[in-house]
Design a protein around this motif. Structure first.
Motif, short mmCIF file in Angstrom:
data_model
loop_
_atom_site.label_atom_id
_atom_site.label_comp_id
_atom_site.label_asym_id
_atom_site.label_seq_id
_atom_site.Cartn_x
_atom_site.Cartn_y
_atom_site.Cartn_z
N LEU A 47 0.86 -1.33 -0.15
CA LEU A 47 -0.05 0.00 0.00
C LEU A 47 0.84 1.43 0.12
O LEU A 47 0.71 2.35 -0.63
CB LEU A 47 -0.96 0.10 1.20
CG LEU A 47 -1.94 1.19 1.25
CD1 LEU A 47 -2.92 1.07 -0.01
CD2 LEU A 47 -2.76 0.95 2.63
N ALA A 48 1.87 1.17 0.66
CA ALA A 48 2.93 2.31 0.93
C ALA A 48 3.38 2.62 -0.67
O ALA A 48 3.55 3.90 -1.11
CB ALA A 48 4.09 2.19 1.75
N GLY A 49 3.66 1.61 -1.40
CA GLY A 49 4.40 1.83 -2.61
C GLY A 49 3.24 2.50 -3.69
O GLY A 49 3.73 3.28 -4.48
N PHE A 50 2.09 2.16 -3.32
CA PHE A 50 1.05 2.71 -4.41
C PHE A 50 0.50 4.16 -3.86
O PHE A 50 -0.59 4.56 -4.29
CB PHE A 50 -0.31 1.83 -4.46
CG PHE A 50 0.19 0.64 -5.65
CD1 PHE A 50 0.36 0.98 -6.95
CD2 PHE A 50 0.74 -0.62 -5.13
CE1 PHE A 50 0.81 -0.03 -8.12
CE2 PHE A 50 1.05 -1.67 -6.16
CZ PHE A 50 1.22 -1.15 -7.49
N THR A 51 0.96 4.39 -2.54
CA THR A 51 0.43 5.57 -2.05
C THR A 51 0.40 6.79 -2.86
O THR A 51 -0.69 7.66 -3.15
CB THR A 51 0.87 5.85 -0.65
OG1 THR A 51 0.53 5.09 0.22
CG2 THR A 51 0.62 7.26 -0.08
N PRO A 52 1.53 7.10 -3.68
CA PRO A 52 1.56 8.31 -4.48
C PRO A 52 0.75 8.35 -5.63
O PRO A 52 0.06 9.20 -6.00
CB PRO A 52 2.97 8.26 -5.15
CG PRO A 52 3.82 7.28 -4.06
CD PRO A 52 3.15 6.55 -3.45
#
Length: 450
Positions: free
Chosen positions: A394-399
């Motif tokens: 999820l952190a990776g797709f946050t942007p």
């Protein structure tokens, strides 16, 4: 050292003056982890910076800049999809063959992938093949990164003396701050280049320079021994045939807990990648160099505060430090976005300092010891790697998610800050359900509570 072999594992573990203690290398392990993390996060940040500022213009068709930005942010996120696979594959070797060997392999994969990205042709030269090759390079980066943090944390924690595990293991993420500063120092003069030069060759230089960090980190790691606790497993107990299956069968709750706690890291990608794109985009229009400097200064200062957080967690506990960090990040993320929307440079630096240098350091100084302390030695690398890398998706797709959530107008950032706070809240609830481990002896970690 021969008499270590004469005793069963329990006798060795309970003898605090065991000669096995003499082969612990806390300083060398911390240095090796620091340099490995420096390479990983240097590559992480140059890719994130390029995804925000460069890649939409050279790896995607010209036309709609929002679509191109979304595409670049998605390639950033795709790297996180490969992280669980890298974590599972390399932690299997780390728990069976050795922490050191697995970490040497992950280092080489990261270095080769990053240097290779620097040589890629652009969309204007070979069309969508360029986008596809960028994707392959990012997947290889993700595969390596999925194993690096868990392996470095496990190895350093197992080499650390009792009562100081938090301090020594905090150097894994001090390398994160070092990598960020290094990447920004390289990128700032390049960002000042004329647009044509930046887009033709300037952006490639940071990727090529990965070779220097790779060489130093690899040399240090080859001179590191396996932790004594792992050597005991090899000598006395047969390593698990499938460590990942074993940890999912016996400690699936802890693996799930690690995944949810890891949502805390949404704060990092929001701050370093999305906020950079938001601040320098048409909605606000702040200078690229200014925002890169904000990132470099605020995260650079955390090279001091991350070890300090590790020291505090050795004295008052891991959970307290993590929860203070989550609450502080939630409040200051609103302040940071608000100051960007107001274009107030002084407040941008102030809230950036509070968010990244102070409160996010509470996270970075502690999670690298908190997670491996949840598992016993024979499945420690696997348990941490699987849980943390699933949580990081999820952190990776946050942007990309933030790009979709953002609204037009002055308060368009509010949904993005709200999403960040939601993730911090979920992480905090999971932290509160965990066992406090700062005062648990190494041999009792991951065992049923006594």
């Amino acid at each position: 050292m021969g008499h270590v072999h004469q005793h069963p594992p329990t006798a060795v573990r309970n003898n605090q003056s065991s000669p096995a203690e003499h082969v612990k290398m806390p300083k060398k392990a911390a240095l090796a982890s620091f340099l490995g993390s420096t390479l990983e996060y240097y590559d992480f940040f140059i890719y994130g910076t390029a995804a925000a500022l460069i890649f939409p213009k050279i790896f995607f068709p010209a036309g709609d800049p929002v679509v191109a930005l979304l595409g670049a942010m998605a390639t950033f996120g795709v790297g996180y999809l490969a992280r669980p696979l890298g974590g599972i594959v390399m932690s299997h070797f780390g728990d069976k063959v050795g922490r050191k060997q697995a970490l040497l392999i992950t280092l080489v994969i990261m270095g080769v992938a990053s240097i290779g990205i620097g040589f890629l042709p652009t969309y204007g030269q070979i069309g969508y093949w360029a986008t596809a090759l960028l994707l392959v390079g990012r997947l290889a980066q993700g595969f390596s990164a999925g194993a690096e943090a868990a392996g470095a944390s496990t190895l350093t924690m197992e080499h650390s003396p009792e009562g100081r595990r938090g301090f020594f293991t905090s150097f894994v993420m001090t390398g994160y701050a070092s990598g960020m500063v290094l990447s920004t120092v390289v990128f700032i003069p390049l960002a000042a280049l004329p647009e044509a030069q930046l887009l033709s060759w300037g952006w490639r230089v940071p990727f090529w320079l990965s070779v220097l960090v790779l060489a130093v980190a690899y040399w240090i790691r080859t001179r590191l021994e396996e932790p004594p606790v792992f050597e005991e497993i090899v000598e006395h107990d047969k390593p698990r045939s499938l460590p990942a299956a074993a940890v999912l069968r016996t400690q699936w709750r802890d693996v799930l807990r690690v995944a949810v706690v890891m949502l805390f890291s949404v704060m990092q990608t929001t701050f370093t990648v999305y906020a950079l794109a938001y601040a320098t985009g048409p909605a606000v229009g702040l200078d690229r160099t200014l925002m890169l400097t904000v990132n470099a200064v605020t995260i650079g200062l955390s090279m001091v505060t991350i070890p300090f957080a590790g020291i505090i967690s050795d004295r008052i506990g891991r959970k307290t430090v993590l929860l203070v960090g989550a609450a502080g990040c939630a409040v200051t993320s609103f302040g940071y976005f608000w100051s960007i929307s107001e274009q107030n440079v002084v407040l941008i630096f102030l809230f950036g300092f509070l968010n990244m240098s102070v409160f996010y350091s509470c996270w970075n100084g502690v999670w690298t010891v908190f997670f491996p302390e949840m598992f016993p030695a024979e499945v420690r690398y696997s348990g941490m790697a699987i849980g943390s890398q699933v949580g990081l998706i999820l952190a990776g797709f946050t942007p990309a998610i933030a790009t979709l959530l953002a609204q037009p107008g002055p308060g368009g950032w509010i949904p993005v800050a709200g999403f960040t706070v939601f993730c911090l809240l979920a992480s905090s609830i999971a932290i509160m359900t965990a066992r406090e481990t700062y005062n648990v002896p190494l041999e009792d970690l991951g065992q049923p509570r006594r």
